[in-house]
Design a protein around this motif. Structure first.
Motif, PDB file in Angstrom:
ATOM      1  N   LEU A  12      -6.562  -3.054  -4.065  1.00  0.00           N
ATOM      2  CA  LEU A  12      -7.343  -4.219  -3.657  1.00  0.00           C
ATOM      3  C   LEU A  12      -8.657  -4.308  -4.426  1.00  0.00           C
ATOM      4  O   LEU A  12      -9.055  -5.392  -4.869  1.00  0.00           O
ATOM      5  CB  LEU A  12      -7.605  -4.158  -2.152  1.00  0.00           C
ATOM      6  N   ILE A  13      -9.318  -3.177  -4.609  1.00  0.00           N
ATOM      7  CA  ILE A  13     -10.563  -3.171  -5.381  1.00  0.00           C
ATOM      8  C   ILE A  13     -10.293  -3.573  -6.828  1.00  0.00           C
ATOM      9  O   ILE A  13     -11.039  -4.358  -7.421  1.00  0.00           O
ATOM     10  CB  ILE A  13     -11.243  -1.789  -5.297  1.00  0.00           C
ATOM     11  N   GLY A  14      -9.219  -3.049  -7.406  1.00  0.00           N
ATOM     12  CA  GLY A  14      -8.862  -3.431  -8.770  1.00  0.00           C
ATOM     13  C   GLY A  14      -8.555  -4.906  -8.893  1.00  0.00           C
ATOM     14  O   GLY A  14      -8.929  -5.555  -9.870  1.00  0.00           O
ATOM     15  N   THR A  25     -10.604 -12.123 -16.042  1.00  0.00           N
ATOM     16  CA  THR A  25      -9.274 -11.812 -15.537  1.00  0.00           C
ATOM     17  C   THR A  25      -8.429 -11.179 -16.635  1.00  0.00           C
ATOM     18  O   THR A  25      -8.281 -11.731 -17.715  1.00  0.00           O
ATOM     19  CB  THR A  25      -8.594 -13.093 -15.032  1.00  0.00           C
ATOM     20  N   ASN A  26      -7.869 -10.016 -16.339  1.00  0.00           N
ATOM     21  CA  ASN A  26      -6.991  -9.317 -17.256  1.00  0.00           C
ATOM     22  C   ASN A  26      -5.615  -9.250 -16.604  1.00  0.00           C
ATOM     23  O   ASN A  26      -5.459  -8.665 -15.531  1.00  0.00           O
ATOM     24  CB  ASN A  26      -7.538  -7.919 -17.531  1.00  0.00           C
ATOM     25  N   ILE A  27      -4.628  -9.846 -17.252  1.00  0.00           N
ATOM     26  CA  ILE A  27      -3.295  -9.967 -16.666  1.00  0.00           C
ATOM     27  C   ILE A  27      -2.679  -8.596 -16.401  1.00  0.00           C
ATOM     28  O   ILE A  27      -2.104  -8.355 -15.338  1.00  0.00           O
ATOM     29  CB  ILE A  27      -2.380 -10.788 -17.597  1.00  0.00           C
ATOM     30  N   ILE A  28      -2.801  -7.705 -17.347  1.00  0.00           N
ATOM     31  CA  ILE A  28      -2.175  -6.392 -17.212  1.00  0.00           C
ATOM     32  C   ILE A  28      -2.810  -5.606 -16.064  1.00  0.00           C
ATOM     33  O   ILE A  28      -2.114  -4.970 -15.267  1.00  0.00           O
ATOM     34  CB  ILE A  28      -2.260  -5.629 -18.546  1.00  0.00           C
ATOM     35  N   LYS A  29      -4.120  -5.666 -15.951  1.00  0.00           N
ATOM     36  CA  LYS A  29      -4.793  -4.965 -14.856  1.00  0.00           C
ATOM     37  C   LYS A  29      -4.444  -5.575 -13.502  1.00  0.00           C
ATOM     38  O   LYS A  29      -4.351  -4.859 -12.506  1.00  0.00           O
ATOM     39  CB  LYS A  29      -6.301  -4.973 -15.067  1.00  0.00           C
ATOM     40  N   LEU A  30      -4.249  -6.896 -13.462  1.00  0.00           N
ATOM     41  CA  LEU A  30      -3.833  -7.526 -12.210  1.00  0.00           C
ATOM     42  C   LEU A  30      -2.445  -7.061 -11.803  1.00  0.00           C
ATOM     43  O   LEU A  30      -2.196  -6.772 -10.626  1.00  0.00           O
ATOM     44  CB  LEU A  30      -3.860  -9.051 -12.342  1.00  0.00           C
ATOM     45  N   PHE A  31      -1.509  -6.987 -12.765  1.00  0.00           N
ATOM     46  CA  PHE A  31      -0.166  -6.483 -12.466  1.00  0.00           C
ATOM     47  C   PHE A  31      -0.225  -5.057 -11.934  1.00  0.00           C
ATOM     48  O   PHE A  31       0.442  -4.710 -10.963  1.00  0.00           O
ATOM     49  CB  PHE A  31       0.728  -6.515 -13.709  1.00  0.00           C
ATOM     50  N   ILE A  32      -1.026  -4.219 -12.574  1.00  0.00           N
ATOM     51  CA  ILE A  32      -1.127  -2.827 -12.152  1.00  0.00           C
ATOM     52  C   ILE A  32      -1.730  -2.728 -10.754  1.00  0.00           C
ATOM     53  O   ILE A  32      -1.269  -1.942  -9.919  1.00  0.00           O
ATOM     54  CB  ILE A  32      -1.939  -2.016 -13.182  1.00  0.00           C
ATOM     55  N   SER A  33      -2.750  -3.537 -10.462  1.00  0.00           N
ATOM     56  CA  SER A  33      -3.369  -3.515  -9.137  1.00  0.00           C
ATOM     57  C   SER A  33      -2.391  -3.951  -8.052  1.00  0.00           C
ATOM     58  O   SER A  33      -2.324  -3.343  -6.981  1.00  0.00           O
ATOM     59  CB  SER A  33      -4.598  -4.424  -9.114  1.00  0.00           C
ATOM     60  N   ILE A  34      -1.619  -4.982  -8.337  1.00  0.00           N
ATOM     61  CA  ILE A  34      -0.627  -5.446  -7.364  1.00  0.00           C
ATOM     62  C   ILE A  34       0.450  -4.388  -7.155  1.00  0.00           C
ATOM     63  O   ILE A  34       0.893  -4.149  -6.022  1.00  0.00           O
ATOM     64  CB  ILE A  34      -0.031  -6.795  -7.818  1.00  0.00           C
ATOM     65  N   GLU A  35       0.864  -3.734  -8.226  1.00  0.00           N
ATOM     66  CA  GLU A  35       1.876  -2.686  -8.105  1.00  0.00           C
ATOM     67  C   GLU A  35       1.362  -1.506  -7.284  1.00  0.00           C
ATOM     68  O   GLU A  35       2.103  -0.918  -6.495  1.00  0.00           O
ATOM     69  CB  GLU A  35       2.311  -2.204  -9.492  1.00  0.00           C
TER      70      GLU A  35
END
Length: 93
Positions: A12-14, A25-35
Motif C-alpha cells: 500500500l505504501i509503495g 507514476t512508474n508502471i513497473i513499481k505499481l505492478f510490483i506494489s499490487i502484487e
C-alpha cells in the motif's frame, strides 16, 4: 499474521508513493506494489484456512494465487509487446 499485515502495508505504501501527487507514476513499481498486496492477502486467506481447518480457505487461496499469476503474465506480455513496438518503455506517466 504479522507478515501478512506487513506485506499489505508495504504494498500500500509503495502504491501510494508511486501514484498521485507524491511522485511520478512508474508502471513497473505499481505492478510490483499490487502484487505484494495480493500476496499478503492470499497468505492471510491461506493461514486463516489452515488455522480453522477449513479446506475452502486453502482452495480460495490457491485460486487467488493462480489469478495473480495470470494477471502478472498478462501485464508483462503487454509491456513486452509495447517495448517491441515502440522500442522503449515509458516508466513515468
Amino acid at each position: 499474521m504479522r507478515l501478512t499485515i506487513l506485506l499489505i502495508i508495504i504494498g500500500l505504501i509503495g502504491y501510494i508513493i508511486n501514484s498521485g501527487p507524491l511522485g511520478r507514476t512508474n508502471i513497473i513499481k505499481l505492478f510490483i506494489s499490487i502484487e505484494i498486496m495480493l500476496l499478503g492477502v492470499t497468505l492471510l486467506i491461506i493461514l486463516s484456512g489452515y488455522n480453522n481447518d477449513d479446506i475452502l480457505g486453502l482452495i480460495i487461496g490457491i485460486i487467488v494465487l493462480i489469478i495473480t499469476g495470470i494477471e502478472s503474465a498478462i501485464g508483462l506480455t503487454i509491456l513486452v509487446n509495447y517495448y517491441k513496438i515502440k522500442g522503449s518503455l515509458p516508466t513515468n506517466i
